[in-house]
Design a protein around this motif. Sequence first.
Motif, PDB file in Angstrom:
ATOM      1  N   GLN A 275     -12.491   8.352   8.326  1.00 54.49           N
ATOM      2  CA  GLN A 275     -11.974   7.636   7.154  1.00 54.49           C
ATOM      3  C   GLN A 275     -12.098   6.127   7.404  1.00 54.49           C
ATOM      4  OE1 GLN A 275     -10.279   9.072   4.193  1.00 54.49           O
ATOM      5  NE2 GLN A 275     -11.260  10.903   4.938  1.00 54.49           N
ATOM      6  N   LYS A 276     -12.028   5.721   8.690  1.00 56.11           N
ATOM      7  CA  LYS A 276     -12.326   4.353   9.107  1.00 56.11           C
ATOM      8  C   LYS A 276     -13.550   4.419  10.022  1.00 56.11           C
ATOM      9  CE  LYS A 276      -7.414   3.055   9.240  1.00 56.11           C
ATOM     10  NZ  LYS A 276      -6.290   2.578  10.109  1.00 56.11           N
ATOM     11  N   THR A 277     -14.462   3.480   9.844  1.00 51.59           N
ATOM     12  CA  THR A 277     -15.726   3.573  10.567  1.00 51.59           C
ATOM     13  C   THR A 277     -16.088   2.232  11.194  1.00 51.59           C
ATOM     14  OG1 THR A 277     -16.443   5.159   8.873  1.00 51.59           O
ATOM     15  CG2 THR A 277     -18.116   4.375  10.392  1.00 51.59           C
TER      16      THR A 277
ATOM     17  N   THR B 149     -17.685  -2.681   9.916  1.00 50.40           N
ATOM     18  CA  THR B 149     -16.539  -1.785   9.802  1.00 50.40           C
ATOM     19  C   THR B 149     -16.341  -1.429   8.333  1.00 50.40           C
ATOM     20  OG1 THR B 149     -14.944  -3.600   9.556  1.00 50.40           O
ATOM     21  CG2 THR B 149     -15.382  -2.816  11.800  1.00 50.40           C
ATOM     22  N   HIS B 150     -15.720  -0.291   8.102  1.00 48.58           N
ATOM     23  CA  HIS B 150     -15.431   0.120   6.728  1.00 48.58           C
ATOM     24  C   HIS B 150     -14.187   0.990   6.722  1.00 48.58           C
ATOM     25  CE1 HIS B 150     -16.272   1.020   2.508  1.00 48.58           C
ATOM     26  NE2 HIS B 150     -15.925   2.270   2.772  1.00 48.58           N
ATOM     27  N   VAL B 151     -13.337   0.783   5.726  1.00 47.30           N
ATOM     28  CA  VAL B 151     -12.140   1.590   5.536  1.00 47.30           C
ATOM     29  C   VAL B 151     -12.262   2.323   4.205  1.00 47.30           C
ATOM     30  CG1 VAL B 151      -9.644   1.588   5.267  1.00 47.30           C
ATOM     31  CG2 VAL B 151     -10.712   0.024   6.898  1.00 47.30           C
ATOM     32  N   GLY B 152     -12.149   3.620   4.251  1.00 44.55           N
ATOM     33  CA  GLY B 152     -12.286   4.441   3.045  1.00 44.55           C
ATOM     34  C   GLY B 152     -13.293   5.550   3.281  1.00 44.55           C
TER      35      GLY B 152
ATOM     36  N   MET C 114      -3.082   3.600   4.019  1.00 42.94           N
ATOM     37  CA  MET C 114      -4.401   3.977   3.513  1.00 42.94           C
ATOM     38  C   MET C 114      -4.249   4.968   2.374  1.00 42.94           C
ATOM     39  SD  MET C 114      -7.021   4.615   6.676  1.00 42.94           S
ATOM     40  CE  MET C 114      -8.177   5.340   5.497  1.00 42.94           C
ATOM     41  N   ILE C 115      -5.238   4.985   1.504  1.00 49.14           N
ATOM     42  CA  ILE C 115      -5.330   6.062   0.524  1.00 49.14           C
ATOM     43  C   ILE C 115      -6.490   6.960   0.937  1.00 49.14           C
ATOM     44  CG2 ILE C 115      -4.312   4.732  -1.349  1.00 49.14           C
ATOM     45  CD1 ILE C 115      -7.128   4.321  -2.479  1.00 49.14           C
ATOM     46  N   PRO C 116      -6.369   8.290   0.667  1.00 49.23           N
ATOM     47  CA  PRO C 116      -5.243   8.995   0.066  1.00 49.23           C
ATOM     48  C   PRO C 116      -4.125   9.250   1.071  1.00 49.23           C
ATOM     49  CG  PRO C 116      -6.973  10.548   0.596  1.00 49.23           C
ATOM     50  CD  PRO C 116      -7.509   9.178   0.920  1.00 49.23           C
ATOM     51  N   SER C 117      -2.973   9.631   0.553  1.00 57.94           N
ATOM     52  CA  SER C 117      -1.831   9.946   1.396  1.00 57.94           C
ATOM     53  C   SER C 117      -2.059  11.247   2.152  1.00 57.94           C
ATOM     54  CB  SER C 117      -0.581  10.083   0.529  1.00 57.94           C
ATOM     55  OG  SER C 117       0.486  10.662   1.251  1.00 57.94           O
TER      56      SER C 117
END
Length: 828
Positions: free
Chosen positions: A119-121, A132-135, A179-182
């Motif tokens: 989910q985080k990269t 980096t990327h979040v999502g 972060m989303i989703p929960s």
Amino acid sequence: MRIQIGMVKRKIGLNCLLILFITVQQTFGQQSIRLNNHWQFLKQDLGGIWEAVRPVKEGNPESVPLWTEVTLPHCVNARDAVDPDENYYQGPAWYRTQLAIKNPYANGRTLLHFEGAGQKTEVYVYTTKVATHVGGYDEWTADITDAVNAFLKQDSLVKQFKGKVPVSIRCDNTRDLEMIPSDLSDFNLYGGLYRYLNLVYVPAVSLDKVFAEAVTGKDGKTGTVTVRARLYNPANITGEAEMTLQLLDPQGKEIQAIQKKCRSLNGEHRFDELKVIRPQLWSPETPVLYTLVTTIRTSAGIYEQKTKIGFRDFEFVKHGPFLLNGKRLLLRGTHRHEDHAGVAAAMTENMMREEMISMKEMGVNFIRLGHYQQSRIILNLCDSLGILVWEEIPWCRGGLGGDLYKEQARRMLTNMIEQHYNHPSVIIWGLGNENDWPGDFPDFDKEKIRQFMKELNDLSHRLDPSRKTAIRRCDFCKDIVDVYSPSIWAGWYRGIYTEYKEVTRSEFDKVDHFLHVEWGGDSHAGRHSENPDKSLQNIKATGAADERAGDASLYGGAARASKDGDWSETYICNLVDWHLKEQETMPWLTGTAQWPFKDFSTPVRPDNPIPYMNQKGVVERDLTKKEAYYVFQSYWTGKPMAHIYGHSWPVRWGNEGEEKMIKVYSNCDVAELYVNGKSLGVKKRNSQDFPAAGLRWNVPLKKGQYEVKVVAKKGKETVTDTIRFEYQTGKWAKPARLELTKIKEENGVVTLQAQLMDDKGIRCLDAMDWIRFGLTGDGRLLDDLGTSSGSRYVQLYNGRALISVAKGKDRAVLSARSGKLPLAFLDL
């Protein structure tokens, strides 16, 4: 850039459609390569990036940690998401490979394009972190050009890695409230490189995105296309560009072409409007696609991007139905999660294609992609198959976090809209799901949630004024969005299914634009009932059908089908049948979407008959069809079909001579039933004659074997279906032993059945006990698949359960245990 196109002719209804399956909708450059092979994987964290790239001598037994070979797409949780004995892994994992970089462009850019990673990269070239990327669900690109060039200048490293460039990627799905989703969501937050990863070469100046808006009036006499193109020029090269835009008709013939000169090589550029006389309109029946070819020529080279578009006009009539191209269209929908047996989120393109074709063949013309942006492949298939789309960001449950949380939501909404802007299938951008569900934060402030929902609604309309916004189940925000879907689960979480129309009309009248998404119920595949309503006698009509806190639990609270029902396919078929026949008499209804098409894994349902599975699908997690699939098909399709209920019901039971109902789900005008070769008469189909639209026969049964055949006719076409079953009249006592038998063996895979028997050897056909399979010796249980026949710990269906074993060369012994009964063994 290679575009893979396969042409498949499929007859859908009475129309024959030519469907183009296009691997990528927008090309990323002249060369793009899927990086599927030659990857190593580590399901843990590293002490640092050096551990991923340090030299390892061949044959060194002390090399740690130990990596395994994998192919992409790959999900960290391919198996453990449905492991009945432990929680699924949430934490860091690593992937590494070595790339031969051969960029053909002088001063060109080398990119890694991620179609989604959870989910985080973090991305590294040798020891340098480059991105980096979040999502976990939106696409993103890592420009590795500078890091690659720096690496290739170091001769010692080039020699050490034999001219290849080491790339390491860290994925992390650790729980994070900001972060989303929960993690309270009713689905797994998977980790890994579970969508395709591409190595892309582009010139120093290229196209980042092309935004095309195809517009036509309700009469469809004229069409216009407005186009803006965003350039990608990270090195800030100066000069001029020549840009060309071509519009091709569905047969590939050029309709119009325009050129423009650009003095700036940055930002967005708009083209003059393109006009089309009497455009071929896109619809579920005729999903006609045009092609835009955008070309940019600079001193750095030539870059071309192809974009599929479609002309269509839609409207949600205020307090009325849905219109497509000026005509009413009842939205007949379902849902999709990115999840599949054996691979979890890491579905291949072929798996996705098979799934979407199966939906279309069920009669689907609409889908809500729950609850996150999904693969570009799915959107391409919706375009080419003719399936309208509601796509949403994963702001799902838990409440509202802080600044990082909000920024991720804004970013993912922006990315979703920009990345899927051109798809004619998309009509709704979803802003959230069940945002009335607290739990992640000490405070649950409805007003703050409202304010942020307004912000997202404004952002969506600013980015794309042509489409609607929507949310599901958050009543205190229903006035903010364009289209609202309340919670209506008649006959499952609350009330009885015969209340469906009354409750729906009441909710419809409360908002300007209504669309009912999520309805249905769970069914344990292979479980059938001679009296599915017996356990529901204590459930009362409530005049409401919403899902409330605790309703999904199997314990406590008021009587409800979800807790007190038998979870049989029989009951769910009746529930679906009632809903569909009612929808045919609701001319004001925009449409609905059954939840969901396919069973999927979830961490919040450990006690379900298949642990950690949401079993509301009309197909199992491996796409095996349940009986309810054919109920939908009988209402929603035009191509003649007929299906006798009970293909997975090998033994029925009752008294000698007792009448039993045999139901046929069919869209044909008439059907004739034969039992053991004898005709029981012809019935006419009437959609309002519940159940099975009048195609049902009460048949006296005696102990023995039966063959049932139906012959159905629609116009001049005839279709048939046949089932065989045994009728048992013997009455059973409580289970006394387990009996294991081999059903079949094929290609080294043995399928086995366990049955509960009483002390007289009579099958206990209503037993729902739990059973646990085990294997000792040379072989492997085919379990952790999340299916009724692919789980080592599962509830029985009609006193039996199936499991398969991949045999080895040596001896293997299967074991089975149920409660306190003696352990059963079978030597394979």
